[in-house]
Design an enzyme around this catalytic site. Structure first.
Site, mmCIF file in Angstrom:
data_model
loop_
_atom_site.group_PDB
_atom_site.id
_atom_site.type_symbol
_atom_site.label_atom_id
_atom_site.label_comp_id
_atom_site.label_asym_id
_atom_site.label_seq_id
_atom_site.Cartn_x
_atom_site.Cartn_y
_atom_site.Cartn_z
ATOM 1 N N THR A 43 -66.500 116.373 81.275
ATOM 2 C CA THR A 43 -66.968 116.050 82.625
ATOM 3 C C THR A 43 -65.917 116.478 83.640
ATOM 4 O O THR A 43 -64.757 116.080 83.548
ATOM 5 C CB THR A 43 -67.250 114.546 82.748
ATOM 6 N N GLN A 117 -75.195 119.589 76.486
ATOM 7 C CA GLN A 117 -75.170 118.193 76.078
ATOM 8 C C GLN A 117 -76.057 117.373 77.020
ATOM 9 O O GLN A 117 -75.805 117.302 78.222
ATOM 10 C CB GLN A 117 -73.747 117.633 76.082
ATOM 11 N N ASN A 201 -69.644 107.529 73.113
ATOM 12 C CA ASN A 201 -68.805 107.185 74.268
ATOM 13 C C ASN A 201 -69.343 106.062 75.140
ATOM 14 O O ASN A 201 -69.013 105.966 76.319
ATOM 15 C CB ASN A 201 -68.546 108.427 75.131
ATOM 16 N N ARG A 250 -73.943 113.961 68.916
ATOM 17 C CA ARG A 250 -72.577 113.451 69.031
ATOM 18 C C ARG A 250 -72.563 111.930 68.898
ATOM 19 O O ARG A 250 -73.334 111.236 69.573
ATOM 20 C CB ARG A 250 -71.948 113.851 70.365
ATOM 21 N N ASN A 258 -65.543 102.467 77.179
ATOM 22 C CA ASN A 258 -66.624 101.877 77.973
ATOM 23 C C ASN A 258 -67.045 100.506 77.436
ATOM 24 O O ASN A 258 -68.216 100.133 77.493
ATOM 25 C CB ASN A 258 -67.832 102.818 78.073
ATOM 26 N N GLY A 345 -60.831 119.448 73.723
ATOM 27 C CA GLY A 345 -61.205 119.088 75.071
ATOM 28 C C GLY A 345 -60.161 119.513 76.084
ATOM 29 O O GLY A 345 -60.201 120.616 76.619
ATOM 30 N N ARG A 346 -59.188 118.642 76.333
ATOM 31 C CA ARG A 346 -58.202 118.922 77.377
ATOM 32 C C ARG A 346 -57.441 120.233 77.173
ATOM 33 O O ARG A 346 -57.116 120.894 78.166
ATOM 34 C CB ARG A 346 -57.245 117.745 77.504
#
Length: 403
Positions: A43, A117, A201, A250, A258, A345-346
């Site tokens: 995101t 996604q 998530n 996923r 969360n 990811g990052r």
């Protein structure tokens, strides 16, 4: 007798020269991936406004990263109700489909492959993001101890606490499933190569899966099979829309992100992983339960290792794992057979040519957390590739063909 030092040195050199498992191709659904470095969904809150429509800037960003074996798009809401963060893209309007088509065309022109996604955030939202300022929806009215990202009155992004959601009514379930079906159809119209169903998530499908957030007493609550019912109804509809070989799922077993928890995650995810075998999917993608351990370079904690082993043993298809990996740990997990694909990811945020850097064992750029969400080119499309660092390639620009 052989010289042991020479023999050891030769063995070490042979090990260094052996091709990386990361660089090996792999058949995934109808596609043969060039290697095993996947771009995880990220995101970034940079969709064009108004309308949360992908823009030329987004096309440039994804095209820069087309050397990934597979790009999984940032989470993309299937409806207005499904939005939980400011400036995130959707796939429920004609303008959004056109915007995503420009992104897909840019990635394909750069020889990339891209799955979208599909996302509904459920309770992780805020009335300011919902139609008619309504409360967010969820399986049960359980307020999360979590925050979301909204646009304030000054047009700036800020964090806001989540509110108590409204429990979905039984008659709303078919409409929810239809949102995912429409999102899958729209994604394929936009030129995507496949779909990933986001059931991780702490978002809507995960909220139904987990006993801590699902306190229903109807057919969508109770035992794992009932709590996973919505996931499989969604999966049935998405597979109908584009074919199961072009669909991934996923999950995030053991995750507390969360404000999530499950009373018996081993039973819950063993059931889900086993039933997924019936579908012939492209892959199963899990958020690594051992992310923190992998980041520290230490063995996974016992419960995390048991969960990873359970899913690897139960699910018979292609398994992708994301969370905490560098090149060395990714290679180790692939060599051990724990995963078939590794999603990063990052590292992909700051390294548009991440596969090349990993294969060459080159240094990685460090991402700037201050630019993760919202903004423009800075921290988005201005990270250099190796070729740019060496002066062998020009700075990336937004191509007029993407407009």
């Amino acid at each position: 007798m052989p010289d042991t030092d020479t023999a050891a040195g030769a063995a070490a050199r042979a090990q260094e020269q052996r091709p990386l498992k990361l660089s090996e191709p792999l058949k995934v659904g109808p596609y043969t991936l060039r290697h095993r470095v996947v771009m995880a969904p990220l995101t970034r809150s940079r969709a064009g406004q108004p309308g949360n429509v992908p823009a030329p800037l987004n096309a440039c960003y994804y095209a820069q990263r087309a050397s990934a074996a597979l790009i999984i798009t940032e989470a993309t809401q299937v409806s207005l109700q499904g939005q939980g963060y400011a400036w995130t893209p959707g796939i429920h309007s004609r303008e959004q489909v056109e915007g995503w088509r420009r992104v897909a065309d840019a990635v394909h022109e750069a020889s990339g492959l891209m799955f979208m996604q599909l996302w509904h955030v459920g309770r992780i939202s805020h009335p300011s993001l919902q139609p008619d300022q309504m409360p967010p929806v969820a399986p049960s009215p359980v307020k999360p101890n979590a925050e979301t990202f909204i646009e304030n009155e000054r047009g700036e992004g800020e964090l806001a606490p989540c509110v108590t959601p409204r429990a979905l009514q039984l008659e709303e379930m078919p409409y929810l499933v239809r949102q995912y079906w429409r999102g899958a159809r729209n994604a394929m119209k936009a030129g995507m190569d496949g779909i990933e169903v986001h059931a991780a998530n702490g978002y809507l499908l995960d909220q139904f899966i987990s006993s801590g957030t699902n306190r229903r007493t109807d057919e969508y609550g109770g035992a794992p099979a009932q709590r996973a019912r919505l996931l499989f109804e969604v999966l049935d509809s998405v597979c109908e829309a584009c074919g199961p070989q072009k669909v991934g799922v996923r999950l995030s077993p053991l995750s507390t992100f969360n404000d999530m928890h499950d009373d018996d995650p081993e039973a819950t995810f063993a059931y889900i992983a086993g039933k997924l075998n019936d579908y012939g999917l492209a892959y199963l993608h899990i958020v690594n339960p051992a992310t923190a351990s992998v980041e520290r370079g230490v063995p996974p904690e016992e419960r995390a290792q048991r969960m990873i082993d359970l899913i690897r043993r139960t699910y018979r298809g292609v398994l992708m794992i994301a969370g905490g990996f560098n090149g060395q740990s990714a290679e180790h997990w692939l060599e051990a057979g724990t995963a078939d694909l590794i999603a990063f990811g990052r590292p992909f945020i700051a390294n548009p040519d991440l596969p090349a850097r990993l294969f060459a064992q080159a240094p990685l750029n460090t991402p700037d957390p201050a630019t993760f969400y919202g903004g423009g080119e800075r921290g988005y499309t201005d990270y250099p590739s190796l070729a740019q660092e060496r002066g062998e390639a020009p700075k990336a620009v937004i191509d007029d063909r993407w407009r």
